[in-house]
Motif scaffolding. Sequence first.
Motif, PDB file in Angstrom:
ATOM      1  N   ARG A  41       0.841  -1.216   0.000  1.00  0.00           N
ATOM      2  CA  ARG A  41       0.000   0.000   0.000  1.00  0.00           C
ATOM      3  C   ARG A  41       0.868   1.255   0.000  1.00  0.00           C
ATOM      4  NH1 ARG A  41      -3.231  -3.179   3.238  1.00  0.00           N
ATOM      5  NH2 ARG A  41      -2.316  -2.366   5.140  1.00  0.00           N
ATOM      6  N   ALA A  42       1.956   1.220   0.782  1.00  0.00           N
ATOM      7  CA  ALA A  42       2.874   2.364   0.843  1.00  0.00           C
ATOM      8  C   ALA A  42       3.517   2.612  -0.527  1.00  0.00           C
ATOM      9  CB  ALA A  42       3.942   2.145   1.904  1.00  0.00           C
ATOM     10  N   LEU A  43       3.898   1.550  -1.214  1.00  0.00           N
ATOM     11  CA  LEU A  43       4.487   1.696  -2.547  1.00  0.00           C
ATOM     12  C   LEU A  43       3.465   2.264  -3.531  1.00  0.00           C
ATOM     13  CD1 LEU A  43       6.567  -1.580  -2.880  1.00  0.00           C
ATOM     14  CD2 LEU A  43       7.455   0.750  -2.757  1.00  0.00           C
ATOM     15  N   ASP A  44       2.223   1.881  -3.372  1.00  0.00           N
ATOM     16  CA  ASP A  44       1.171   2.340  -4.265  1.00  0.00           C
ATOM     17  C   ASP A  44       0.970   3.859  -4.158  1.00  0.00           C
ATOM     18  OD1 ASP A  44      -0.827   1.795  -6.215  1.00  0.00           O
ATOM     19  OD2 ASP A  44      -2.357   1.999  -4.646  1.00  0.00           O
ATOM     20  N   ARG A  45       1.282   4.412  -2.993  1.00  0.00           N
ATOM     21  CA  ARG A  45       1.114   5.861  -2.790  1.00  0.00           C
ATOM     22  C   ARG A  45       2.282   6.670  -3.344  1.00  0.00           C
ATOM     23  NH1 ARG A  45      -1.291   3.920   2.156  1.00  0.00           N
ATOM     24  NH2 ARG A  45       0.710   3.988   3.213  1.00  0.00           N
ATOM     25  N   LEU A  46       3.371   6.023  -3.738  1.00  0.00           N
ATOM     26  CA  LEU A  46       4.537   6.756  -4.256  1.00  0.00           C
ATOM     27  C   LEU A  46       4.251   7.363  -5.610  1.00  0.00           C
ATOM     28  CD1 LEU A  46       7.473   4.406  -3.286  1.00  0.00           C
ATOM     29  CD2 LEU A  46       6.733   6.470  -2.129  1.00  0.00           C
TER      30      LEU A  46
END
Length: 102
Positions: free
Chosen positions: A97-102
């Motif tokens: 999820r954190a990578l998706d927000r990049l």
Amino acid sequence: MNVGSSELGREAGAAAWTLPLEDIIPSQPDCSITRYDDIMAVDANHRVFSSGSLYGGIIIGGEPDPDGGAMSIAMDPPKDDVQRKAVSPAVSPANLRALDRL
């Protein structure tokens, strides 16, 4: 999708259901495992569907690697358990999820 490809897909599906497991050639895309339940059944049965190079490995064609390879994807449990444990946190749902927000 056009009618021709739809018909081809139905024919391939019908043929795959009648083909004995020992006759399936993974490099033929019309005989590939694509449904979730089938994928999970294959993934959970490493004794039959081995990734280990001694049993053909993950490479289609060519000769098996006699050393067995060092990549987790080319190993079966329990040999790959240590590598999977090491990389699992990196692909946790929270990290993805954190990578998706990049």
